[in-house]
Scaffold this motif. Structure first.
Motif, PDB file in Angstrom:
ATOM      1  N   ASN A 189       0.451  -1.466   0.054  1.00  0.00           N
ATOM      2  CA  ASN A 189       0.044   0.121  -0.065  1.00  0.00           C
ATOM      3  C   ASN A 189       1.283   1.118  -0.227  1.00  0.00           C
ATOM      4  OD1 ASN A 189      -2.308  -1.678  -0.232  1.00  0.00           O
ATOM      5  ND2 ASN A 189      -2.496  -1.453   2.226  1.00  0.00           N
ATOM      6  N   ARG A 190       2.236   1.180   0.870  1.00  0.00           N
ATOM      7  CA  ARG A 190       3.348   2.925   0.933  1.00  0.00           C
ATOM      8  C   ARG A 190       3.426   2.220  -0.011  1.00  0.00           C
ATOM      9  NH1 ARG A 190       6.120   0.892   6.522  1.00  0.00           N
ATOM     10  NH2 ARG A 190       4.106   1.958   7.338  1.00  0.00           N
ATOM     11  N   GLN A 191       3.684   1.188  -0.929  1.00  0.00           N
ATOM     12  CA  GLN A 191       4.232   1.350  -2.124  1.00  0.00           C
ATOM     13  C   GLN A 191       3.948   2.243  -3.318  1.00  0.00           C
ATOM     14  OE1 GLN A 191       5.742  -2.099  -3.199  1.00  0.00           O
ATOM     15  NE2 GLN A 191       7.626  -2.173  -1.584  1.00  0.00           N
ATOM     16  N   GLU A 192       2.903   1.760  -3.568  1.00  0.00           N
ATOM     17  CA  GLU A 192       0.622   2.239  -4.452  1.00  0.00           C
ATOM     18  C   GLU A 192       1.375   3.703  -3.708  1.00  0.00           C
ATOM     19  OE1 GLU A 192      -0.346   0.759  -6.879  1.00  0.00           O
ATOM     20  OE2 GLU A 192       1.366  -0.802  -6.960  1.00  0.00           O
ATOM     21  N   GLU A 193       0.848   4.153  -2.542  1.00  0.00           N
ATOM     22  CA  GLU A 193       1.244   5.671  -2.497  1.00  0.00           C
ATOM     23  C   GLU A 193       2.018   6.647  -2.775  1.00  0.00           C
ATOM     24  OE1 GLU A 193       0.195   8.075   1.234  1.00  0.00           O
ATOM     25  OE2 GLU A 193       0.087   5.757   1.726  1.00  0.00           O
ATOM     26  N   ARG A 194       3.086   5.753  -2.837  1.00  0.00           N
ATOM     27  CA  ARG A 194       4.526   6.730  -3.838  1.00  0.00           C
ATOM     28  C   ARG A 194       3.915   6.754  -5.385  1.00  0.00           C
ATOM     29  NH1 ARG A 194       6.947   3.589   1.449  1.00  0.00           N
ATOM     30  NH2 ARG A 194       8.180   2.469  -1.316  1.00  0.00           N
ATOM     31  N   LYS A 195       3.858   5.886  -5.706  1.00  0.00           N
ATOM     32  CA  LYS A 195       3.665   6.152  -7.403  1.00  0.00           C
ATOM     33  C   LYS A 195       2.247   6.519  -7.833  1.00  0.00           C
ATOM     34  CE  LYS A 195       4.937   0.538  -8.206  1.00  0.00           C
ATOM     35  NZ  LYS A 195       4.912  -0.765  -8.254  1.00  0.00           N
ATOM     36  N   LEU A 196       2.141   6.692  -7.263  1.00  0.00           N
ATOM     37  CA  LEU A 196       0.413   7.319  -7.074  1.00  0.00           C
ATOM     38  C   LEU A 196       1.004   8.843  -6.623  1.00  0.00           C
ATOM     39  CD1 LEU A 196      -2.875   8.341  -7.672  1.00  0.00           C
ATOM     40  CD2 LEU A 196      -2.844   7.290  -4.628  1.00  0.00           C
ATOM     41  N   LYS A 197       1.700   9.350  -5.109  1.00  0.00           N
ATOM     42  CA  LYS A 197       1.939  10.560  -5.677  1.00  0.00           C
ATOM     43  C   LYS A 197       3.180  10.701  -6.896  1.00  0.00           C
ATOM     44  CE  LYS A 197       0.542  11.279  -0.435  1.00  0.00           C
ATOM     45  NZ  LYS A 197       1.816  11.085   0.399  1.00  0.00           N
ATOM     46  N   GLY A 198       4.226  10.103  -6.984  1.00  0.00           N
ATOM     47  CA  GLY A 198       4.951  10.436  -7.702  1.00  0.00           C
ATOM     48  C   GLY A 198       3.903  10.587  -9.290  1.00  0.00           C
ATOM     49  N   ALA A 199       2.849   9.831  -9.772  1.00  0.00           N
ATOM     50  CA  ALA A 199       2.712  10.111 -10.720  1.00  0.00           C
ATOM     51  C   ALA A 199       1.748  11.449 -11.007  1.00  0.00           C
ATOM     52  CB  ALA A 199       1.354   9.260 -11.275  1.00  0.00           C
ATOM     53  N   GLU A 200       0.807  11.706  -9.526  1.00  0.00           N
ATOM     54  CA  GLU A 200       0.340  13.436  -9.600  1.00  0.00           C
ATOM     55  C   GLU A 200       1.583  14.122  -9.153  1.00  0.00           C
ATOM     56  OE1 GLU A 200      -1.388  12.785  -5.393  1.00  0.00           O
ATOM     57  OE2 GLU A 200      -2.929  12.229  -6.200  1.00  0.00           O
ATOM     58  N   GLU A 201       2.349  14.335  -9.237  1.00  0.00           N
ATOM     59  CA  GLU A 201       3.810  15.093  -9.226  1.00  0.00           C
ATOM     60  C   GLU A 201       3.363  15.305 -10.404  1.00  0.00           C
ATOM     61  OE1 GLU A 201       6.341  17.965  -8.342  1.00  0.00           O
ATOM     62  OE2 GLU A 201       4.688  17.311  -7.024  1.00  0.00           O
ATOM     63  N   ARG A 202       4.114  14.094 -11.033  1.00  0.00           N
ATOM     64  CA  ARG A 202       4.753  14.174 -12.730  1.00  0.00           C
ATOM     65  C   ARG A 202       3.391  14.454 -13.647  1.00  0.00           C
ATOM     66  NH1 ARG A 202       6.360   8.598 -11.785  1.00  0.00           N
ATOM     67  NH2 ARG A 202       4.768   8.653 -12.966  1.00  0.00           N
ATOM     68  N   ALA A 203       2.083  15.057 -13.346  1.00  0.00           N
ATOM     69  CA  ALA A 203       1.137  15.139 -13.829  1.00  0.00           C
ATOM     70  C   ALA A 203       0.753  16.949 -13.590  1.00  0.00           C
ATOM     71  CB  ALA A 203      -0.340  14.970 -13.727  1.00  0.00           C
ATOM     72  N   ARG A 204       1.645  17.403 -12.616  1.00  0.00           N
ATOM     73  CA  ARG A 204       1.596  18.889 -11.756  1.00  0.00           C
ATOM     74  C   ARG A 204       3.020  19.332 -12.585  1.00  0.00           C
ATOM     75  NH1 ARG A 204       4.151  22.055  -8.967  1.00  0.00           N
ATOM     76  NH2 ARG A 204       5.872  20.439  -8.213  1.00  0.00           N
ATOM     77  N   ARG A 205       3.830  18.453 -12.877  1.00  0.00           N
ATOM     78  CA  ARG A 205       4.893  19.540 -13.811  1.00  0.00           C
ATOM     79  C   ARG A 205       4.586  19.308 -14.875  1.00  0.00           C
ATOM     80  NH1 ARG A 205       9.920  16.154 -11.062  1.00  0.00           N
ATOM     81  NH2 ARG A 205       9.443  17.112  -8.933  1.00  0.00           N
ATOM     82  N   LEU A 206       3.987  18.771 -15.112  1.00  0.00           N
ATOM     83  CA  LEU A 206       3.568  18.706 -16.946  1.00  0.00           C
ATOM     84  C   LEU A 206       2.613  19.898 -17.156  1.00  0.00           C
ATOM     85  CD1 LEU A 206       3.442  17.832 -19.641  1.00  0.00           C
ATOM     86  CD2 LEU A 206       1.301  16.459 -19.387  1.00  0.00           C
ATOM     87  N   ARG A 207       2.027  19.952 -16.264  1.00  0.00           N
ATOM     88  CA  ARG A 207       0.386  21.048 -16.691  1.00  0.00           C
ATOM     89  C   ARG A 207       1.057  22.387 -16.143  1.00  0.00           C
ATOM     90  NH1 ARG A 207      -2.769  17.851 -13.035  1.00  0.00           N
ATOM     91  NH2 ARG A 207      -1.786  18.665 -10.872  1.00  0.00           N
ATOM     92  N   LYS A 208       1.526  22.587 -15.283  1.00  0.00           N
ATOM     93  CA  LYS A 208       2.337  23.878 -14.845  1.00  0.00           C
ATOM     94  C   LYS A 208       4.050  24.227 -16.444  1.00  0.00           C
ATOM     95  CE  LYS A 208       5.859  26.113 -12.324  1.00  0.00           C
ATOM     96  NZ  LYS A 208       7.025  25.886 -10.942  1.00  0.00           N
ATOM     97  N   TYR A 209       4.609  23.566 -17.061  1.00  0.00           N
ATOM     98  CA  TYR A 209       5.539  22.782 -18.207  1.00  0.00           C
ATOM     99  C   TYR A 209       4.126  23.761 -19.913  1.00  0.00           C
ATOM    100  CZ  TYR A 209       7.830  21.841 -21.640  1.00  0.00           C
ATOM    101  OH  TYR A 209       8.406  22.343 -23.402  1.00  0.00           O
ATOM    102  N   THR A 210       3.236  23.020 -19.475  1.00  0.00           N
ATOM    103  CA  THR A 210       2.208  23.194 -20.814  1.00  0.00           C
ATOM    104  C   THR A 210       1.693  24.709 -20.818  1.00  0.00           C
ATOM    105  OG1 THR A 210       1.486  21.406 -20.415  1.00  0.00           O
ATOM    106  CG2 THR A 210       0.041  22.684 -21.699  1.00  0.00           C
ATOM    107  N   ILE A 211       1.626  25.219 -19.214  1.00  0.00           N
ATOM    108  CA  ILE A 211       0.865  26.318 -19.587  1.00  0.00           C
ATOM    109  C   ILE A 211       2.278  27.581 -19.128  1.00  0.00           C
ATOM    110  CG2 ILE A 211       0.191  28.229 -17.239  1.00  0.00           C
ATOM    111  CD1 ILE A 211      -1.555  25.798 -15.622  1.00  0.00           C
ATOM    112  N   GLY A 212       3.129  27.073 -19.368  1.00  0.00           N
ATOM    113  CA  GLY A 212       3.971  28.134 -19.211  1.00  0.00           C
ATOM    114  C   GLY A 212       4.772  28.232 -21.412  1.00  0.00           C
ATOM    115  N   MET A 213       3.940  27.038 -21.714  1.00  0.00           N
ATOM    116  CA  MET A 213       4.258  27.243 -22.973  1.00  0.00           C
ATOM    117  C   MET A 213       3.217  27.840 -23.884  1.00  0.00           C
ATOM    118  SD  MET A 213       7.624  25.723 -23.481  1.00  0.00           S
ATOM    119  CE  MET A 213       7.637  25.427 -25.749  1.00  0.00           C
TER     120      MET A 213
END
Length: 251
Positions: A189-213
């Motif tokens: 469960n901890r690993q799944e939670e870490r994976k989910l948080k990692g995916a959310e962080e990557r999505a947040r960075r992608l949104r930030k990059y897209t908005i910037g571009m």
């Protein structure tokens, strides 16, 4: 009393290695017991019983017995003074040994604590079998596992304190396996939670990059439009200037 304790220590020091010292400990504990009022008394046992308690061969027990009999020590008496066998009955020569040997007193104290832990484990196993107790979790479980690893109890040893040895060991095994499975599930469960948080962080960075571009693109488009407008204005002004010059020449 000190002299007797020292003589016993000297005999014990003649034993070869930790294994023989452990056999000696089991041997003297088997030949000792406390009465209901707490008095320490001698207890006769056979070589075979000591071997079962210590989980060793009768020959190993006999070898240790001989050490405490040699050189007229006679700390241990036997039904046969010559040939010792599995059915030979062993006994401590005098109860003064029980009271005066400091090492034995330390062994007896450790034995009392070990027996107390085992009784508690066996009692809880019996309650669990009747649906009146749960499997153990830490810290009780870890304490019991540490006790088992340190003492390596046998069925013959346990019979002196509680008859439910097999049930107690099954209860301890099931508690350990259940706890291990729960820890594995928790880690998954901890690993799944870490994976989910990692995916959310990557999505947040992608949104930030897209908005910037997008902002850059909008800015570039705006600058381009402004440049075109200025160029058109310049061309219009130039055309007006040319028309004015032409009219002046014609007039």
């Amino acid at each position: 009393s000190q002299a007797l304790s020292q003589q016993l220590d000297e005999a014990n020091d003649l034993l070869e290695g930790d294994r023989e010292e452990l056999i000696a400990q089991r041997l003297f504990l088997c030949m000792s017991e406390r009465t209901g009022d707490g008095a320490l008394v001698r207890r006769a046992v056979t070589v075979a019983e000591v071997a079962q308690v210590a989980n060793v061969t009768p020959e190993e027990v006999i070898k240790v017995v001989r050490v405490f009999q040699a050189d007229e020590r006679n700390f241990i008496v036997a039904t046969s003074s010559s040939e010792l066998g599995e059915e030979t009955v062993l006994d401590i020569s005098h109860e003064a040994l029980l009271r005066q040997w400091e090492r034995l007193r330390a062994w007896l104290e450790a034995e009392s604590q070990s027996a107390q832990t085992y009784r508690r484990l066996a009692d809880t196993a019996a309650l669990h079998a009747n649906g009146m107790a749960s499997l153990w979790r830490d810290p009780d479980l870890q304490l019991a596992l540490d006790w088992f690893a340190l003492n390596q109890p046998t069925k013959a040893w346990a019979a002196r304190y509680h008859t439910g040895f097999s049930a107690a060991m099954d209860f301890l095994t099931r508690s350990s396996e259940t706890c291990r499975d729960e820890q594995k599930e928790l880690e998954r469960n901890r690993q799944e939670e870490r994976k989910l948080k990692g995916a959310e962080e990557r999505a947040r960075r992608l949104r930030k990059y897209t908005i910037g571009m997008a902002a850059v693109a909008v800015g570039a488009f705006g600058l381009g439009g402004f440049a075109v407008l200025k160029m058109q204005e310049a061309q219009t002004a130039q055309a007006r200037s040319f028309a004015s010059s032409a009219r002046a020449l014609l007039s």
